[in-house]
Design an enzyme around this catalytic site. Structure first.
Site, mmCIF file in Angstrom:
data_model
loop_
_atom_site.group_PDB
_atom_site.id
_atom_site.type_symbol
_atom_site.label_atom_id
_atom_site.label_comp_id
_atom_site.label_asym_id
_atom_site.label_seq_id
_atom_site.Cartn_x
_atom_site.Cartn_y
_atom_site.Cartn_z
ATOM 1 C CB VAL A 15 -0.958 -0.013 1.213
ATOM 2 C CG1 VAL A 15 -1.689 1.318 1.332
ATOM 3 C CG2 VAL A 15 -1.958 -1.151 1.072
ATOM 4 N NE ARG A 157 -8.736 -5.111 -8.095
ATOM 5 C CZ ARG A 157 -9.199 -5.209 -9.327
ATOM 6 N NH1 ARG A 157 -9.857 -6.270 -9.704
ATOM 7 N NH2 ARG A 157 -8.984 -4.242 -10.206
ATOM 8 C CD GLU A 158 -0.861 -8.146 -2.215
ATOM 9 O OE1 GLU A 158 -0.334 -9.159 -2.686
ATOM 10 O OE2 GLU A 158 -0.958 -7.916 -1.006
ATOM 11 C CG ASN A 231 -10.938 -5.724 2.118
ATOM 12 O OD1 ASN A 231 -11.201 -5.309 0.991
ATOM 13 N ND2 ASN A 231 -9.718 -5.674 2.627
ATOM 14 C CG LEU A 273 -20.498 -13.236 -8.253
ATOM 15 C CD1 LEU A 273 -21.708 -13.097 -9.186
ATOM 16 C CD2 LEU A 273 -20.981 -13.518 -6.832
ATOM 17 N N GLY A 280 -7.488 -15.958 -0.320
ATOM 18 C CA GLY A 280 -6.292 -15.876 0.525
ATOM 19 C C GLY A 280 -5.759 -14.461 0.472
ATOM 20 C CB CYS A 283 -6.545 -7.840 2.259
ATOM 21 S SG CYS A 283 -5.112 -6.897 1.737
HETATM 22 C C1 UGA Z 1 -8.337 -7.092 -1.598
HETATM 23 C C2 UGA Z 1 -9.468 -6.174 -2.102
HETATM 24 O O1 UGA Z 1 -9.994 -6.683 -3.334
HETATM 25 C C3 UGA Z 1 -8.962 -4.745 -2.310
HETATM 26 O O2 UGA Z 1 -10.054 -3.899 -2.685
HETATM 27 C C4 UGA Z 1 -8.356 -4.237 -1.000
HETATM 28 O O3 UGA Z 1 -7.825 -2.934 -1.137
HETATM 29 C C5 UGA Z 1 -7.230 -5.178 -0.572
HETATM 30 O O4 UGA Z 1 -7.783 -6.508 -0.403
HETATM 31 C C6 UGA Z 1 -6.664 -4.673 0.718
HETATM 32 O O5 UGA Z 1 -7.406 -4.601 1.711
HETATM 33 O O6 UGA Z 1 -5.519 -4.223 0.747
HETATM 34 P P1 UGA Z 1 -6.289 -8.391 -2.726
HETATM 35 O O7 UGA Z 1 -6.169 -9.092 -1.419
HETATM 36 O O8 UGA Z 1 -5.079 -7.820 -3.360
HETATM 37 O O9 UGA Z 1 -7.351 -7.171 -2.615
HETATM 38 O O10 UGA Z 1 -6.861 -9.442 -3.773
HETATM 39 P P2 UGA Z 1 -8.273 -9.787 -4.431
HETATM 40 O O11 UGA Z 1 -8.176 -9.605 -5.885
HETATM 41 O O12 UGA Z 1 -9.376 -9.121 -3.730
HETATM 42 O O13 UGA Z 1 -8.339 -11.363 -4.127
HETATM 43 C C7 UGA Z 1 -8.385 -11.865 -2.800
HETATM 44 C C8 UGA Z 1 -8.538 -13.362 -2.818
HETATM 45 O O14 UGA Z 1 -9.846 -13.726 -3.273
HETATM 46 C C9 UGA Z 1 -7.568 -14.083 -3.749
HETATM 47 O O15 UGA Z 1 -7.111 -15.265 -3.128
HETATM 48 C C10 UGA Z 1 -8.406 -14.407 -4.972
HETATM 49 O O16 UGA Z 1 -7.939 -15.525 -5.694
HETATM 50 C C11 UGA Z 1 -9.752 -14.688 -4.320
HETATM 51 N N1 UGA Z 1 -10.910 -14.508 -5.232
HETATM 52 C C12 UGA Z 1 -11.183 -13.279 -5.747
HETATM 53 C C13 UGA Z 1 -11.735 -15.589 -5.502
HETATM 54 O O17 UGA Z 1 -11.506 -16.723 -5.015
HETATM 55 N N2 UGA Z 1 -12.822 -15.398 -6.308
HETATM 56 C C14 UGA Z 1 -13.120 -14.186 -6.833
HETATM 57 O O18 UGA Z 1 -14.144 -14.083 -7.562
HETATM 58 C C15 UGA Z 1 -12.283 -13.103 -6.549
#
Ligand code: UGA
Length: 478
Positions: A15, A157-158, A231, A273, A280, A283
């Site tokens: 961040v 998002r990362e 989140n 979805l 994982g 966050c």
């Molecule tokens: C998440 C949020 O999406 C961001 O908005 C937020 O700023 C960030 O946390 C934070 O608090 O710093 P991030 O953890 O980088 O971002 O990743 P995501 O893209 O949200 O994915 C999180 C997890 O959910 C991953 O393991 C991903 O594979 C999983 N996921 C995501 C699913 O299993 N299905 C989905 O449809 C979307």
């Protein structure tokens, strides 16, 4: 751009570093501060410690002209008008957020304040943290008129952090002080006013002069809650769909068709979805636990979030059982693993479902050849190469001579593999796809036994029960 603001960002993690680079990109003068001397030395020398699209370009563009890397928090505090705290808030034993880094930084900032400053929390923190920061600063003898505290949570998002910052859906500013609100509005003006998007070299994304990001001014407490609630709600969406996926498996439906149909409802939306091996990262697991803990502290039961945590843990276990039923026994089996990062596009392995599954397979006596485009180095720090754990150079090397291939992270390159080549490499053409990157019938037609999440297993020569019908494969929404 009206006038550049002098900003200090404390913490150079995902961040902090991205925010620092992006503040410089929209025209401000930035000090990026960290107490990790080796990291600062690396950044000063032009190194980039994380894998993040556009970050290297932005740092090259703005360092050292408008971004300075330093360990001198006192000096940066004296120079800056706004000081953003972006240090880690890890999960403590109780599930609550450990705020000791925020506390330490707030005290240090307080000791150096000699003119009006806005202290902004950017780390994900529980409601009332603003209040605590204010008290810490006051306790250190800073008069009330010399500072204000604001909350400006980050939604990046990362993997897509730079684009998410510069093309955000919203900028949330929580403060009860008009002076602080004005300064934060000035900082984000190049985005909210649109001048940034008119610049020829701006990072491309969905915002433009006809579609500007809104700035939302709320109370500090509301801003803190917006971050945790966002989140947690996204984690609910994912877990909900993972349970629906399990029902799909039981009844013979395809979860991608269901998600598509559900997501077309504008009130629900198509994103997050995607069923799979569970969420994982650094966050969602931490924030869901922290938000549940916050609710408990106020005597409010948030059983929904406990259930989400349970579903997420079971989803990983369920995939592991799927591998077991495909292989019958584990001991001595040779497996290829594609993906170690917690999601595609990042080298971050914190709370990665892939790592958890790999660790369990190793405990059961499997030998693994793993490949990840970015996360192998980090994984090797916790799972060093050994007789049973090897890191290889590409997906085909991971498949070579294996009893099965597992897809655990949704990297785009794993969705574009040369299936014939893969088939030739595998000892048995078995693929267990925890990310639903391929269509079952397509894999069967290429001679694979293919198992995924929330869809029917596919076997070569056997018809896949769920036909596509008029369903058009949606573009992946994540
Ligand atoms: C998440 C949020 O999406 C961001 O908005 C937020 O700023 C960030 O946390 C934070 O608090 O710093 P991030 O953890 O980088 O971002 O990743 P995501 O893209 O949200 O994915 C999180 C997890 O959910 C991953 O393991 C991903 O594979 C999983 N996921 C995501 C699913 O299993 N299905 C989905 O449809 C979307």
């Amino acid at each position: 751009m009206k006038s550049p603001v002098c900003i200090a960002v404390v913490g150079s993690g995902y961040v902090g570093l991205v925010a620092a680079a992006c503040f410089a990109e929209i025209g401000h003068k930035v000090f990026c501060v960290d107490n990790d001397e080796s990291k600062i030395a690396m950044l000063q020398a032009g190194g980039v410690p994380i894998h993040e699209e556009y970050l290297r370009e932005l740092l090259e563009r703005h360092h050292p002209t408008s971004i300075t890397f330093t360990t001198d928090l006192a000096g940066a505090t004296r120079e800056a008008q706004a000081i953003f705290i972006a240090v880690g808030t890890p999960q403590s034993g109780t599930g609550s957020a450990d705020l000791s880094y925020v506390d330490a930084v707030a005290s240090e900032i307080a000791r150096s304040i000699d003119s009006y400053k806005v202290i902004v929390e950017k780390s994900t923190v529980p409601v009332y943290t603003n209040e605590w920061i204010r008290r810490v600063v006051e306790r250190n003898g800073v008069p009330r008129e010399l500072f204000d505290v604001a909350s400006n949570p980050e939604f990046l998002r990362e993997g897509t952090a730079v684009v998410d910052f510069l093309h955000t859906d919203r900028i949330v500013v929580g403060t009860d002080a008009p002076r602080a609100a004005d300064l934060l509005s000035a900082i984000y003006e190049p985005l909210t006013g649109g001048s940034y998007y008119q610049w020829a070299n701006s990072v491309p994304g969905h915002c433009h002069v006809g579609n500007l990001p809104p700035i939302v001014h709320v109370s500090t407490k509301a801003a803190e809650l917006i971050k945790h609630a966002s989140n947690s709600f996204l984690a609910v969406k994912i877990s909900f769909m993972n349970v629906v996926a399990n029902i799909c498996e039981a009844v013979g439906a395809d979860v991608q068709q269901v998600a598509y149909g559900v997501g077309l409802d504008a009130r629900i939306g198509p994103k997050f979805l995607q069923a799979g091996v569970g969420y994982g990262g650094s966050c969602f697991p931490k924030d869901v636990a922290a938000f549940r803990y916050v609710a408990e502290q106020f005597g409010i039961s948030f059983g929904l979030l406990s259930e989400v945590e349970k579903i997420n843990a079971e989803q990983k276990q369920r995939f592991f059982q799927k591998v077991r039923s495909a292989l019958w026994t584990f001991r001595g089996k040779k497996l290829g693993v594609l993906g170690l990062a917690f999601k595609g596009g990042t080298d971050d392995i914190r709370d990665s479902p892939a790592i958890e599954i790999v660790e369990k397979l190793l405990q059961e006596g499997c030998a693994i050849d793993a490949y990840d485009p970015a996360a192998m180095e980090r994984t090797a720090e916790i799972l060093p190469p050994s007789a049973n754990m090897h890191y290889v150079g590409d997906a085909y090397a991971a498949a070579e001579g294996k009893d099965a291939l597992l897809i655990l992270t949704d990297w785009q390159e794993f969705a574009e593999l040369d299936l014939e080549r893969l088939h030739q490499r595998l000892r048995y053409p078995i693929i267990l796809d925890g990310r639903n990157l391929y269509k079952p019938e397509h894999m069967a037609s290429h001679g694979f036994s293919y198992m995924s999440v929330g869809r029917q297993d596919a076997q070569p020569g056997r018809e896949v029960l769920v036909k596509a019908g008029s369903f058009v494969e949606p573009k992946r929404a994540i």
